[in-house]
Write a protein that holds these residues in place. Sequence first.
Motif, PDB file in Angstrom:
ATOM      1  N   UNK A  60      20.319  52.693  78.629  1.00 55.50           N
ATOM      2  CA  UNK A  60      20.232  53.819  77.694  1.00 55.50           C
ATOM      3  C   UNK A  60      19.746  53.341  76.330  1.00 55.50           C
ATOM      4  N   UNK A  61      20.339  52.247  75.837  1.00 55.89           N
ATOM      5  CA  UNK A  61      19.982  51.712  74.519  1.00 55.89           C
ATOM      6  C   UNK A  61      18.534  51.235  74.477  1.00 55.89           C
ATOM      7  N   UNK A  62      18.007  50.806  75.634  1.00 58.85           N
ATOM      8  CA  UNK A  62      16.619  50.333  75.716  1.00 58.85           C
ATOM      9  C   UNK A  62      15.640  51.465  76.040  1.00 58.85           C
ATOM     10  N   UNK A  63      16.161  52.696  76.166  1.00 54.10           N
ATOM     11  CA  UNK A  63      15.329  53.866  76.468  1.00 54.10           C
ATOM     12  C   UNK A  63      14.546  53.679  77.766  1.00 54.10           C
ATOM     13  N   UNK A  64      15.212  53.096  78.763  1.00 57.41           N
ATOM     14  CA  UNK A  64      14.560  52.884  80.054  1.00 57.41           C
ATOM     15  C   UNK A  64      14.366  54.186  80.832  1.00 57.41           C
ATOM     16  N   UNK A  65      15.327  55.123  80.840  1.00 51.94           N
ATOM     17  CA  UNK A  65      15.041  56.410  81.514  1.00 51.94           C
ATOM     18  C   UNK A  65      13.851  57.100  80.856  1.00 51.94           C
ATOM     19  N   UNK A  66      12.813  57.397  81.625  1.00 51.68           N
ATOM     20  CA  UNK A  66      11.573  57.932  81.059  1.00 51.68           C
ATOM     21  C   UNK A  66      11.769  59.269  80.339  1.00 51.68           C
ATOM     22  N   UNK A  67      12.577  60.141  80.937  1.00 52.69           N
ATOM     23  CA  UNK A  67      12.794  61.439  80.306  1.00 52.69           C
ATOM     24  C   UNK A  67      13.415  61.309  78.937  1.00 52.69           C
ATOM     25  N   UNK A  68      14.412  60.452  78.819  1.00 46.62           N
ATOM     26  CA  UNK A  68      15.085  60.239  77.542  1.00 46.62           C
ATOM     27  C   UNK A  68      14.152  59.570  76.540  1.00 46.62           C
ATOM     28  N   UNK A  69      13.354  58.620  77.032  1.00 48.17           N
ATOM     29  CA  UNK A  69      12.398  57.914  76.173  1.00 48.17           C
ATOM     30  C   UNK A  69      11.358  58.887  75.605  1.00 48.17           C
ATOM     31  N   UNK A  70      10.829  59.744  76.444  1.00 49.54           N
ATOM     32  CA  UNK A  70       9.825  60.715  75.990  1.00 49.54           C
ATOM     33  C   UNK A  70      10.409  61.685  74.959  1.00 49.54           C
ATOM     34  N   UNK A  71      11.668  62.066  75.185  1.00 53.34           N
ATOM     35  CA  UNK A  71      12.336  62.955  74.235  1.00 53.34           C
ATOM     36  C   UNK A  71      12.457  62.300  72.859  1.00 53.34           C
ATOM     37  N   UNK A  72      12.799  61.007  72.844  1.00 55.70           N
ATOM     38  CA  UNK A  72      12.934  60.303  71.568  1.00 55.70           C
ATOM     39  C   UNK A  72      11.583  60.106  70.899  1.00 55.70           C
ATOM     40  N   UNK A  73      10.540  59.844  71.675  1.00 53.95           N
ATOM     41  CA  UNK A  73       9.201  59.706  71.096  1.00 53.95           C
ATOM     42  C   UNK A  73       8.795  60.984  70.362  1.00 53.95           C
ATOM     43  N   UNK A  74       9.065  62.127  71.002  1.00 55.20           N
ATOM     44  CA  UNK A  74       8.716  63.415  70.376  1.00 55.20           C
ATOM     45  C   UNK A  74       9.532  63.627  69.095  1.00 55.20           C
ATOM     46  N   UNK A  75      10.802  63.261  69.140  1.00 49.28           N
ATOM     47  CA  UNK A  75      11.663  63.432  67.966  1.00 49.28           C
ATOM     48  C   UNK A  75      11.187  62.563  66.805  1.00 49.28           C
ATOM     49  N   UNK A  76      10.759  61.357  67.104  1.00 50.16           N
ATOM     50  CA  UNK A  76      10.269  60.454  66.057  1.00 50.16           C
ATOM     51  C   UNK A  76       9.004  61.000  65.409  1.00 50.16           C
ATOM     52  N   UNK A  77       8.128  61.577  66.203  1.00 49.87           N
ATOM     53  CA  UNK A  77       6.884  62.125  65.664  1.00 49.87           C
ATOM     54  C   UNK A  77       7.146  63.304  64.731  1.00 49.87           C
ATOM     55  N   UNK A  78       8.180  64.080  65.039  1.00 47.36           N
ATOM     56  CA  UNK A  78       8.507  65.255  64.229  1.00 47.36           C
ATOM     57  C   UNK A  78       9.392  64.917  63.025  1.00 47.36           C
ATOM     58  N   UNK A  79       9.993  63.736  63.014  1.00 45.07           N
ATOM     59  CA  UNK A  79      11.043  63.417  62.039  1.00 45.07           C
ATOM     60  C   UNK A  79      10.543  63.222  60.610  1.00 45.07           C
ATOM     61  N   UNK A  80       9.307  62.786  60.453  1.00 41.06           N
ATOM     62  CA  UNK A  80       8.806  62.487  59.117  1.00 41.06           C
ATOM     63  C   UNK A  80       9.305  61.161  58.568  1.00 41.06           C
ATOM     64  N   UNK A  81       9.955  60.358  59.414  1.00 42.90           N
ATOM     65  CA  UNK A  81      10.461  59.053  58.984  1.00 42.90           C
ATOM     66  C   UNK A  81       9.293  58.120  58.678  1.00 42.90           C
ATOM     67  N   UNK A  82       9.376  57.461  57.542  1.00 45.40           N
ATOM     68  CA  UNK A  82       8.287  56.582  57.113  1.00 45.40           C
ATOM     69  C   UNK A  82       8.546  55.117  57.457  1.00 45.40           C
ATOM     70  N   UNK A  83       9.832  54.746  57.466  1.00 39.64           N
ATOM     71  CA  UNK A  83      10.172  53.354  57.785  1.00 39.64           C
ATOM     72  C   UNK A  83      11.395  53.355  58.691  1.00 39.64           C
ATOM     73  N   UNK A  84      11.222  52.829  59.897  1.00 34.29           N
ATOM     74  CA  UNK A  84      12.263  52.862  60.922  1.00 34.29           C
ATOM     75  C   UNK A  84      12.883  51.482  61.079  1.00 34.29           C
ATOM     76  N   UNK A  85      14.214  51.431  61.126  1.00 39.82           N
ATOM     77  CA  UNK A  85      14.919  50.178  61.384  1.00 39.82           C
ATOM     78  C   UNK A  85      15.573  50.262  62.764  1.00 39.82           C
ATOM     79  N   UNK A  86      15.226  49.320  63.634  1.00 40.26           N
ATOM     80  CA  UNK A  86      15.765  49.280  64.990  1.00 40.26           C
ATOM     81  C   UNK A  86      16.853  48.228  65.077  1.00 40.26           C
ATOM     82  N   UNK A  87      18.019  48.620  65.585  1.00 37.70           N
ATOM     83  CA  UNK A  87      19.097  47.671  65.794  1.00 37.70           C
ATOM     84  C   UNK A  87      19.024  47.116  67.210  1.00 37.70           C
TER      85      UNK A  87
END
Length: 271
Positions: A60-87
């Motif tokens: 889950x943390x590695x976004x291996x499930x494709x459906x969940x990964x695609x959902x997060x990609x879409x959210x990131x594109x809409x978020x307006x975040x300029x600088x992302x920090x990955x833990x």
Amino acid sequence: MKVIAFTGPSGTGKSYRSIMVAKEQGADGIIDDGLLISHGKVIAGSSAKKEATRMASVKHALFIPNGYCNEMRRALKKSGIKKLMILGTSDAMAQKIAKRLEVGEVEYFVHIEDVATAAEIAMANRMRLEDGKHVIPVPTFEIQKEFSGYFLHPLRRFQKNLDIEEENAEADKSIVRPTFSYMGDFTISDNVLNSLAIHEAMKIDGFAKINNINVRKTDHGVHMDITVTLRYGCDIIKVCREAQRSIRAVIENLTSVNMRRIHFLVKALIL
């Protein structure tokens, strides 16, 4: 979008220090254990700490499930975040997450040893190993629906035992005990919820009797329907609203169960 990473072994205090590090590095978004967090709010995702097994949590943390990964990609594109920090637990893990989410290469890494002393890291490790506690870098109300009924407390309660005092609201964090924790799981009996509701309601002037309580549990919390008898002459709406607030506050504080709904049915009035 610029991408940086904050890495260190599991249980070394990354989530606890992530808000501080993000501010120092100018990051306005954080990816932590499946959650996308910005300005103290969960924007998208669900916590890997809710998975039933450790292996499922890692996937889950590695976004291996494709459906969940695609959902997060879409959210990131809409978020307006300029600088992302990955833990991540390692530089390689952070790079894998960045690749899965298609946010570009990690520009540089901050390691837990750069921002915490050996003693502070050891203390964080004790919390993880001895108590099975994990930190999520958002206020409790942000994740209470997702973790309804799990060990869940705001970190400010434990602040006296920690080394950092943070004043603004964005510094709030929450402690959870994941489903896969070796400490085990627990459930809250309906009888406990009923007893708490009765105790709180009968303290309020205007209540004469609790006739019946129906409890329905959902994935996001509890629905409670209460049939009551009130004293004649009381302000019915005012009395019931006061009881709603009191019951919700006590149950959520003592059990960590999210109270989704409390409905009153006034069956009778007596002198």
